[in-house]
Scaffold this motif. Structure first.
Motif, PDB file in Angstrom:
ATOM      1  N   ILE A 109       0.882  -1.161   0.000  1.00 45.26           N
ATOM      2  CA  ILE A 109       0.000   0.000   0.000  1.00 45.26           C
ATOM      3  C   ILE A 109       0.918   1.209   0.000  1.00 45.26           C
ATOM      4  O   ILE A 109       1.738   1.377   0.911  1.00 45.26           O
ATOM      5  CB  ILE A 109      -0.948   0.011   1.213  1.00 45.26           C
ATOM      6  N   ILE A 110       0.784   2.020  -1.039  1.00 44.74           N
ATOM      7  CA  ILE A 110       1.662   3.172  -1.236  1.00 44.74           C
ATOM      8  C   ILE A 110       0.836   4.445  -1.111  1.00 44.74           C
ATOM      9  O   ILE A 110      -0.295   4.509  -1.611  1.00 44.74           O
ATOM     10  CB  ILE A 110       2.332   3.095  -2.626  1.00 44.74           C
ATOM     11  N   TYR A 111       1.427   5.450  -0.473  1.00 46.39           N
ATOM     12  CA  TYR A 111       0.778   6.749  -0.296  1.00 46.39           C
ATOM     13  C   TYR A 111       1.666   7.811  -0.934  1.00 46.39           C
ATOM     14  O   TYR A 111       2.868   7.858  -0.659  1.00 46.39           O
ATOM     15  CB  TYR A 111       0.600   7.062   1.190  1.00 46.39           C
ATOM     16  N   GLN A 112       1.066   8.644  -1.777  1.00 48.80           N
ATOM     17  CA  GLN A 112       1.814   9.733  -2.389  1.00 48.80           C
ATOM     18  C   GLN A 112       0.897  10.933  -2.579  1.00 48.80           C
ATOM     19  O   GLN A 112      -0.322  10.805  -2.453  1.00 48.80           O
ATOM     20  CB  GLN A 112       2.428   9.298  -3.720  1.00 48.80           C
ATOM     21  N   ALA A 113       1.497  12.073  -2.879  1.00 43.57           N
ATOM     22  CA  ALA A 113       0.719  13.304  -3.060  1.00 43.57           C
ATOM     23  C   ALA A 113       1.103  13.971  -4.373  1.00 43.57           C
ATOM     24  O   ALA A 113       2.273  13.941  -4.762  1.00 43.57           O
ATOM     25  CB  ALA A 113       0.955  14.252  -1.905  1.00 43.57           C
ATOM     26  N   GLU A 114       0.109  14.526  -5.047  1.00 46.00           N
ATOM     27  CA  GLU A 114       0.296  15.276  -6.285  1.00 46.00           C
ATOM     28  C   GLU A 114      -0.445  16.607  -6.158  1.00 46.00           C
ATOM     29  O   GLU A 114      -1.649  16.627  -5.919  1.00 46.00           O
ATOM     30  CB  GLU A 114      -0.266  14.498  -7.490  1.00 46.00           C
ATOM     31  N   ASP A 116      -8.084  19.486  -6.146  1.00 39.45           N
ATOM     32  CA  ASP A 116      -9.303  19.441  -6.962  1.00 39.45           C
ATOM     33  C   ASP A 116      -8.975  19.499  -8.451  1.00 39.45           C
ATOM     34  O   ASP A 116      -9.555  18.759  -9.249  1.00 39.45           O
ATOM     35  CB  ASP A 116     -10.232  20.621  -6.616  1.00 39.45           C
ATOM     36  N   GLU A 117      -8.056  20.365  -8.818  1.00 44.38           N
ATOM     37  CA  GLU A 117      -7.720  20.523 -10.242  1.00 44.38           C
ATOM     38  C   GLU A 117      -7.104  19.246 -10.807  1.00 44.38           C
ATOM     39  O   GLU A 117      -7.389  18.856 -11.943  1.00 44.38           O
ATOM     40  CB  GLU A 117      -6.788  21.725 -10.452  1.00 44.38           C
ATOM     41  N   TYR A 118      -6.286  18.578 -10.021  1.00 38.85           N
ATOM     42  CA  TYR A 118      -5.649  17.339 -10.463  1.00 38.85           C
ATOM     43  C   TYR A 118      -6.706  16.256 -10.684  1.00 38.85           C
ATOM     44  O   TYR A 118      -6.715  15.576 -11.713  1.00 38.85           O
ATOM     45  CB  TYR A 118      -4.616  16.892  -9.429  1.00 38.85           C
ATOM     46  N   ILE A 119      -7.614  16.101  -9.725  1.00 39.92           N
ATOM     47  CA  ILE A 119      -8.634  15.046  -9.861  1.00 39.92           C
ATOM     48  C   ILE A 119      -9.603  15.379 -10.989  1.00 39.92           C
ATOM     49  O   ILE A 119     -10.110  14.476 -11.664  1.00 39.92           O
ATOM     50  CB  ILE A 119      -9.356  14.760  -8.528  1.00 39.92           C
ATOM     51  N   LEU A 120      -9.836  16.662 -11.228  1.00 37.48           N
ATOM     52  CA  LEU A 120     -10.689  17.060 -12.362  1.00 37.48           C
ATOM     53  C   LEU A 120     -10.044  16.628 -13.682  1.00 37.48           C
ATOM     54  O   LEU A 120     -10.734  16.112 -14.572  1.00 37.48           O
ATOM     55  CB  LEU A 120     -10.941  18.568 -12.345  1.00 37.48           C
ATOM     56  N   ARG A 121      -8.734  16.807 -13.794  1.00 41.79           N
ATOM     57  CA  ARG A 121      -8.039  16.362 -15.012  1.00 41.79           C
ATOM     58  C   ARG A 121      -8.143  14.844 -15.189  1.00 41.79           C
ATOM     59  O   ARG A 121      -8.370  14.351 -16.298  1.00 41.79           O
ATOM     60  CB  ARG A 121      -6.574  16.806 -14.991  1.00 41.79           C
ATOM     61  N   LYS A 132     -14.181  10.900 -18.795  1.00 42.66           N
ATOM     62  CA  LYS A 132     -14.956  11.848 -19.621  1.00 42.66           C
ATOM     63  C   LYS A 132     -16.029  12.569 -18.805  1.00 42.66           C
ATOM     64  O   LYS A 132     -17.088  12.907 -19.310  1.00 42.66           O
ATOM     65  CB  LYS A 132     -15.584  11.151 -20.847  1.00 42.66           C
ATOM     66  N   HIS A 133     -15.730  12.800 -17.510  1.00 38.27           N
ATOM     67  CA  HIS A 133     -16.625  13.562 -16.628  1.00 38.27           C
ATOM     68  C   HIS A 133     -16.001  14.921 -16.391  1.00 38.27           C
ATOM     69  O   HIS A 133     -14.793  15.026 -16.170  1.00 38.27           O
ATOM     70  CB  HIS A 133     -16.802  12.860 -15.282  1.00 38.27           C
ATOM     71  N   ASP A 134     -16.836  15.966 -16.413  1.00 36.60           N
ATOM     72  CA  ASP A 134     -16.331  17.324 -16.215  1.00 36.60           C
ATOM     73  C   ASP A 134     -16.836  17.891 -14.894  1.00 36.60           C
ATOM     74  O   ASP A 134     -17.593  18.863 -14.872  1.00 36.60           O
ATOM     75  CB  ASP A 134     -16.750  18.215 -17.391  1.00 36.60           C
ATOM     76  N   TYR A 135     -16.445  17.228 -13.794  1.00 40.87           N
ATOM     77  CA  TYR A 135     -16.822  17.731 -12.476  1.00 40.87           C
ATOM     78  C   TYR A 135     -15.813  17.250 -11.433  1.00 40.87           C
ATOM     79  O   TYR A 135     -15.086  16.291 -11.641  1.00 40.87           O
ATOM     80  CB  TYR A 135     -18.245  17.300 -12.088  1.00 40.87           C
ATOM     81  N   TYR A 136     -15.804  17.982 -10.320  1.00 38.39           N
ATOM     82  CA  TYR A 136     -14.949  17.628  -9.197  1.00 38.39           C
ATOM     83  C   TYR A 136     -15.572  16.458  -8.441  1.00 38.39           C
ATOM     84  O   TYR A 136     -16.780  16.279  -8.444  1.00 38.39           O
ATOM     85  CB  TYR A 136     -14.797  18.815  -8.238  1.00 38.39           C
ATOM     86  N   THR A 137     -14.742  15.708  -7.783  1.00 31.67           N
ATOM     87  CA  THR A 137     -15.205  14.596  -6.959  1.00 31.67           C
ATOM     88  C   THR A 137     -14.182  14.380  -5.843  1.00 31.67           C
ATOM     89  O   THR A 137     -13.061  14.884  -5.925  1.00 31.67           O
ATOM     90  CB  THR A 137     -15.403  13.317  -7.799  1.00 31.67           C
ATOM     91  N   ASP A 138     -14.586  13.650  -4.834  1.00 29.04           N
ATOM     92  CA  ASP A 138     -13.650  13.396  -3.740  1.00 29.04           C
ATOM     93  C   ASP A 138     -12.745  12.207  -4.018  1.00 29.04           C
ATOM     94  O   ASP A 138     -11.621  12.154  -3.551  1.00 29.04           O
ATOM     95  CB  ASP A 138     -14.379  13.216  -2.405  1.00 29.04           C
TER      96      ASP A 138
END
Length: 151
Positions: free
Chosen positions: A3-8, A45-50, A57-63
């Motif tokens: 199990i690996i944890y990283q941040a972007e 948020d911007e990273y997950i949106l990309r 092919k979804h154009d919205y933010y999510t957790d």
């Protein structure tokens, strides 16, 4: 069994990796699953949106976005978690940030274990399973605290 944890594009959230990894393995085992390889990518948020645009092919933010690479009972996947959305959800639902973060962390594992949340009935079942898993984490944390204070 990694199990690996990283941040972007965000700071790494403060989590007790050993404790959380133990918890994740215990939850997976409850569903007859073994951890093969899980990567948690905490992001903005911007990273997950990309990611949502590019791959789903979804154009919205999510957790959370979970990519499942599991075979049989060995679960593997990449789990992207927007810490920005986790924070706003914790404020919206009036919950502690760490509790919301742990809820989302285990939400991805539950998906990899085959639990869905498309219908209202499935969402209720998912919430129940998340709550049960959070109780397990509280037990693990209590055991760790008890063990550390006995020395």
């Amino acid at each position: 069994m990694a199990i690996i944890y990283q941040a972007e594009e965000t700071a790494m959230p403060h989590i007790h990796k050993r404790e959380v990894s133990k918890w994740i393995k215990e939850v997976a085992a409850m569903y007859g699953k073994d951890i093969e390889s899980i990567s948690y990518i905490f992001c903005s948020d911007e990273y997950i949106l990309r990611i949502n645009n590019q791959y789903l092919k979804h154009d919205y933010y999510t957790d959370i976005i979970t990519f499942d690479y599991s075979l049989n009972n060995d679960i593997s996947g990449d789990i992207f978690i927007s810490t920005d959305t986790v924070k706003s959800n914790s404020q919206k639902y009036k919950t502690d940030y760490n509790e919301e973060l742990h809820r989302v962390i285990i939400h991805g594992i539950l998906h990899l274990c085959g639990i869905n949340d498309k219908s209202s009935e499935e969402r209720a079942d998912m919430t129940e399973k998340e709550n049960k898993a959070l109780e397990m984490l509280n037990r693990i944390s209590t055991e760790k605290t008890f063990t550390n204070t006995r020395d």
